[in-house]
Design a protein around this motif. Structure first.
Motif, mmCIF file in Angstrom:
data_model
loop_
_atom_site.group_PDB
_atom_site.id
_atom_site.type_symbol
_atom_site.label_atom_id
_atom_site.label_comp_id
_atom_site.label_asym_id
_atom_site.label_seq_id
_atom_site.Cartn_x
_atom_site.Cartn_y
_atom_site.Cartn_z
ATOM 1 N N UNK A 160 28.679 105.830 -43.956
ATOM 2 C CA UNK A 160 29.087 105.275 -42.664
ATOM 3 C C UNK A 160 27.875 105.056 -41.758
ATOM 4 N N UNK A 161 27.012 106.057 -41.688
ATOM 5 C CA UNK A 161 25.825 105.941 -40.830
ATOM 6 C C UNK A 161 24.916 104.826 -41.327
ATOM 7 N N UNK A 162 24.709 104.745 -42.632
ATOM 8 C CA UNK A 162 23.850 103.702 -43.194
ATOM 9 C C UNK A 162 24.433 102.319 -42.919
ATOM 10 N N UNK A 163 25.743 102.179 -43.097
ATOM 11 C CA UNK A 163 26.375 100.892 -42.828
ATOM 12 C C UNK A 163 26.255 100.479 -41.370
ATOM 13 N N UNK A 164 26.498 101.429 -40.477
ATOM 14 C CA UNK A 164 26.354 101.152 -39.041
ATOM 15 C C UNK A 164 24.896 100.827 -38.723
ATOM 16 N N UNK A 165 23.983 101.588 -39.316
ATOM 17 C CA UNK A 165 22.561 101.344 -39.082
ATOM 18 C C UNK A 165 22.121 99.981 -39.565
ATOM 19 N N UNK A 166 22.594 99.587 -40.744
ATOM 20 C CA UNK A 166 22.225 98.261 -41.268
ATOM 21 C C UNK A 166 22.686 97.166 -40.315
ATOM 22 N N UNK A 167 23.856 97.345 -39.723
ATOM 23 C CA UNK A 167 24.386 96.343 -38.799
ATOM 24 C C UNK A 167 23.573 96.261 -37.516
ATOM 25 N N UNK A 168 22.842 97.330 -37.170
ATOM 26 C CA UNK A 168 22.059 97.355 -35.927
ATOM 27 C C UNK A 168 20.685 96.715 -36.083
ATOM 28 N N UNK A 169 20.222 96.605 -37.322
ATOM 29 C CA UNK A 169 18.861 96.131 -37.542
ATOM 30 C C UNK A 169 18.760 94.617 -37.377
ATOM 31 N N UNK A 170 17.581 94.177 -36.978
ATOM 32 C CA UNK A 170 17.343 92.748 -36.816
ATOM 33 C C UNK A 170 17.460 92.062 -38.174
ATOM 34 N N UNK A 171 18.023 90.876 -38.155
ATOM 35 C CA UNK A 171 18.230 90.087 -39.374
ATOM 36 C C UNK A 171 19.084 90.861 -40.381
ATOM 37 N N UNK A 173 22.183 92.075 -42.740
ATOM 38 C CA UNK A 173 23.174 91.455 -43.619
ATOM 39 C C UNK A 173 24.524 92.049 -43.231
ATOM 40 N N UNK A 174 25.235 91.350 -42.367
ATOM 41 C CA UNK A 174 26.480 91.892 -41.821
ATOM 42 C C UNK A 174 27.519 92.150 -42.908
ATOM 43 N N UNK A 179 30.470 96.223 -46.162
ATOM 44 C CA UNK A 179 30.868 96.788 -47.455
ATOM 45 C C UNK A 179 30.529 98.270 -47.544
ATOM 46 N N UNK A 180 29.391 98.658 -46.967
ATOM 47 C CA UNK A 180 29.024 100.078 -46.999
ATOM 48 C C UNK A 180 29.981 100.888 -46.122
ATOM 49 N N UNK A 181 30.355 100.337 -44.981
ATOM 50 C CA UNK A 181 31.332 101.021 -44.130
ATOM 51 C C UNK A 181 32.672 101.124 -44.860
ATOM 52 N N UNK A 182 33.038 100.078 -45.602
ATOM 53 C CA UNK A 182 34.256 100.137 -46.413
ATOM 54 C C UNK A 182 34.153 101.243 -47.464
ATOM 55 N N UNK A 183 32.973 101.364 -48.083
ATOM 56 C CA UNK A 183 32.759 102.431 -49.056
ATOM 57 C C UNK A 183 32.983 103.785 -48.404
ATOM 58 N N UNK A 184 32.462 103.949 -47.203
ATOM 59 C CA UNK A 184 32.640 105.203 -46.475
ATOM 60 C C UNK A 184 34.124 105.474 -46.230
ATOM 61 N N UNK A 185 34.860 104.441 -45.859
ATOM 62 C CA UNK A 185 36.296 104.593 -45.621
ATOM 63 C C UNK A 185 37.013 105.031 -46.889
ATOM 64 N N UNK A 186 36.663 104.425 -48.016
ATOM 65 C CA UNK A 186 37.283 104.788 -49.295
ATOM 66 C C UNK A 186 36.954 106.231 -49.676
#
Length: 200
Positions: A160-171, A173-174, A179-186
């Motif tokens: 979850x943290x990695x997915x949120x972090x990836x979304x915060x970074x410049x450029x 890959x939303x 998908x990583x946040x979805x993995x966390x949910x699963x």
């Protein structure tokens, strides 16, 4: 994340250890059933979590057998199954080991947005490549422990943290962040089912 790992090696079945009984031309349905049996054996089978050799083999399963073999057995399993949960755990570990600096950067970017998840994940602050590698290995070792639900929860928190972090970074890959946040949910859902005794 899965696109970044498209180059993983795909050794042919059977593998030398856990997968040695599987035939190369196995029927897909039989392969799926075998995957579920193997997943249950790893998590629920009779083993001693103090057996360092066994724990090491479980930890390095994807390294030794190849992520492709594991994908053949587990990637199509429903996320609310033991096999589906193990697929996500090994996929996460393989990615972190392949890109520890990126994993650390994304974790650092996301932890401020998910403090509860940060505590549950248990990464040392500041989270560098060595720290995220240590965390993901500790989590995967938990497969053979008594608290599989905690293992799944910790993996979910990290993802979850990695997915949120990836979304915060410049450029960013939303799509891959989602998908990583979805993995966390699963993984979190699997942990809940495990606590209820209904993760099959």
């Amino acid at each position: 994340m899965t696109e970044r790992m498209s180059g993983y090696r795909r050794p042919s079945l059977p593998g030398p250890q856990v997968f040695e009984a599987q035939a190369e031309d196995a029927d897909p349905a039989e392969l799926a059933a075998a995957g579920h049996r193997i997943a249950h054996l790893l998590v629920r089978g009779p083993h001693d979590e103090t057996d360092a050799g066994f724990v090491t083999r479980v930890l390095h399963l994807a390294d030794e057998e190849g992520l492709g073999v594991i994908a053949d057995l587990w990637s199509h399993a429903a996320p609310d199954t033991v096999a589906g949960a193990l697929w996500r755990l090994y996929l996460l570990r393989t990615w972190v080991h392949g890109e520890p600096e990126e994993a650390a950067r994304e974790f650092a970017a996301g932890k401020a947005y998910a403090p509860v998840h940060e505590v549950l994940a248990g990464v040392v602050d500041p989270p560098g490549p060595d720290e995220v590698l240590m965390l993901v290995d500790t989590v995967v070792r938990g497969i053979v422990g008594e608290d599989f639900d905690v293992t799944l929860d910790r993996a979910a928190a990290f993802a979850h943290i990695v997915g949120v972090g990836r979304a915060q970074l410049e450029h960013c890959d939303a799509a891959s962040a989602a998908r990583i946040v979805d993995m966390a949910t699963h993984l979190r859902r699997a942990a809940s089912l495990e606590r209820q005794g209904t993760l099959h």
